[in-house]
Design a protein around this motif. Structure first.
Motif, short mmCIF file in Angstrom:
data_model
loop_
_atom_site.label_atom_id
_atom_site.label_comp_id
_atom_site.label_asym_id
_atom_site.label_seq_id
_atom_site.Cartn_x
_atom_site.Cartn_y
_atom_site.Cartn_z
N GLU A 26 0.84 -1.20 0.00
CA GLU A 26 0.00 0.00 0.00
C GLU A 26 0.87 1.25 0.00
O GLU A 26 0.64 2.20 -0.77
CB GLU A 26 -0.90 -0.03 1.24
N ARG A 111 -5.33 0.75 -1.89
CA ARG A 111 -5.16 1.19 -3.28
C ARG A 111 -4.64 0.13 -4.24
O ARG A 111 -4.75 0.29 -5.46
CB ARG A 111 -4.20 2.38 -3.28
N TYR A 113 -5.99 -2.38 -5.00
CA TYR A 113 -7.15 -2.96 -5.69
C TYR A 113 -7.86 -1.93 -6.56
O TYR A 113 -8.95 -2.18 -7.07
CB TYR A 113 -8.13 -3.53 -4.66
N GLN A 114 -7.23 -0.78 -6.73
CA GLN A 114 -7.90 0.31 -7.45
C GLN A 114 -7.99 0.06 -8.96
O GLN A 114 -7.03 -0.36 -9.60
CB GLN A 114 -7.14 1.61 -7.20
N ARG A 117 -10.14 5.69 -10.50
CA ARG A 117 -9.64 6.39 -9.31
C ARG A 117 -10.65 6.33 -8.15
O ARG A 117 -11.82 6.68 -8.33
CB ARG A 117 -9.36 7.87 -9.64
N GLY A 118 -10.16 5.81 -7.01
CA GLY A 118 -11.00 5.72 -5.81
C GLY A 118 -11.98 4.56 -5.83
O GLY A 118 -12.81 4.43 -4.91
N LEU A 120 -12.93 0.27 -6.83
CA LEU A 120 -12.41 -1.08 -6.94
C LEU A 120 -12.36 -1.55 -8.39
O LEU A 120 -13.33 -1.35 -9.14
CB LEU A 120 -13.31 -2.02 -6.10
N HIS A 121 -11.26 -2.20 -8.76
CA HIS A 121 -11.12 -2.79 -10.09
C HIS A 121 -12.22 -3.86 -10.28
O HIS A 121 -12.48 -4.67 -9.38
CB HIS A 121 -9.74 -3.45 -10.18
N LEU A 160 -13.34 2.35 -2.86
CA LEU A 160 -12.28 1.90 -1.96
C LEU A 160 -12.48 2.66 -0.65
O LEU A 160 -13.19 3.66 -0.61
CB LEU A 160 -10.91 2.23 -2.54
#
Ligand SMILES: CCCCC/C=C\C/C=C\C/C=C\C/C=C\CCCC(=O)SCCNC(=O)CCNC(=O)[C@H](O)C(C)(C)COP(=O)(O)OP(=O)(O)OC[C@H]1O[C@@H](n2cnc3c(N)ncnc32)[C@H](O)[C@@H]1OP(=O)(O)O
Length: 202
Positions: A26, A111, A113-114, A117-118, A120-121, A160
């Motif tokens: 992170e 982050r 897993y981002q 922006r902001g 989750l993938h 996130l």
């Protein structure tokens, strides 16, 4: 008492090390330059201190995922990339299973897993739903099955930095086929829905 591949203290140390690795992953996405160097140095020092004197770790702590011996005597480590405290990739779930239903909480996710922006993938949205639906199918059947189909509908972006709820339900069992559905929520907002088919081994 049965033999175990390592002491409880070593299992606690391994999970502490996994926690440091998670924070480092992170931190690498949060800090730059000198700030990053200080951050990495502080985290390394914490790991070095724990290695030098494991007694500095919480003495009452129990490992979540201690390795065990299989019936054939092989060392088995929980590698699960969603749930294992020993796998630094795992976002870690707290899950409750009841009959045909599973409810899990996860996060706030950092982050690593981002996607947007902001947020989750989307692939990780699928990973979380696949795991929880697989778990409820396993709980219901009492044996492992393979995910054959997993249909996802992304209703709204997953933030996130907030705790998420993932719910799964078995809807039908037909021979080797088990159907399940579920959703991922942030607060009261349903962010994604999933439905799929799990096939039991022949
Ligand atoms: C001894 C092995 C035990 C199995 C172990 C499985 C999992 C791992 C075990 C432990 C792991 C521990 C923790 C894991 C935690 C989470 C895991 C998350 C889940 C996953 O990550 S898991 C990996 C991803 N997953 C795959 O890697 C599957 C790749 N895939 C295959 O390996 C084959 O594809 C398979 C085996 C799935 C099926 O192959 P198959 O030959 O046995 O089955 P077949 O084709 O006969 O279909 C059977 C019946 O389903 C019907 N059917 C088929 N497709 C349909 C469709 N789309 N819609 C409607 N019905 C359908 C047919 O019509 C027939 O129906 P009917 O019986 O009524 O005729």
């Amino acid at each position: 008492m049965d033999a175990t591949p390592e002491t409880t203290a070593d299992s606690v140390l391994a999970e502490f090390a996994a926690g440091i690795c998670r924070r480092m992953a992170e931190g690498l996405l949060e800090h730059t330059g000198g700030e990053l160097r200080s951050f990495l140095s502080a985290e390394s020092a914490r790991l070095q201190a724990a290695l030098a004197d494991p007694a500095t770790l919480e003495p009452a702590e129990q490992p979540h995922d201690p390795p065990r011996f299989s019936r054939k005597g092989h060392v088995v480590i929980n590698t699960n990339p969603v749930t294992s405290h020993r796998n630094v990739l795992a976002p870690l779930l707290t899950e409750k299973l009841e009959d045909d239903r599973a409810v899990a909480t996860v996060g706030p996710l950092p982050r690593q897993y981002q996607g947007p922006r902001g947020m989750l993938h989307g692939g990780y949205v699928g990973v979380l739903l696949d795991q929880v639906l697989w778990d409820v199918v396993f709980h219901r059947l009492g044996h492992a099955s393979f995910t054959r189909t997993l249909n996802l509908t992304y209703e709204s972006p997953v933030p996130l930095g907030e705790e998420l709820t993932v719910e799964g339900r078995v809807t039908k069992i037909d021979g080797r086929k088990t159907f399940a559905e579920g959703e991922l929520r942030s607060g009261d907002t349903v962010c994604a829905r999933a439905e799929g088919l799990w096939v039991s081994p022949r």
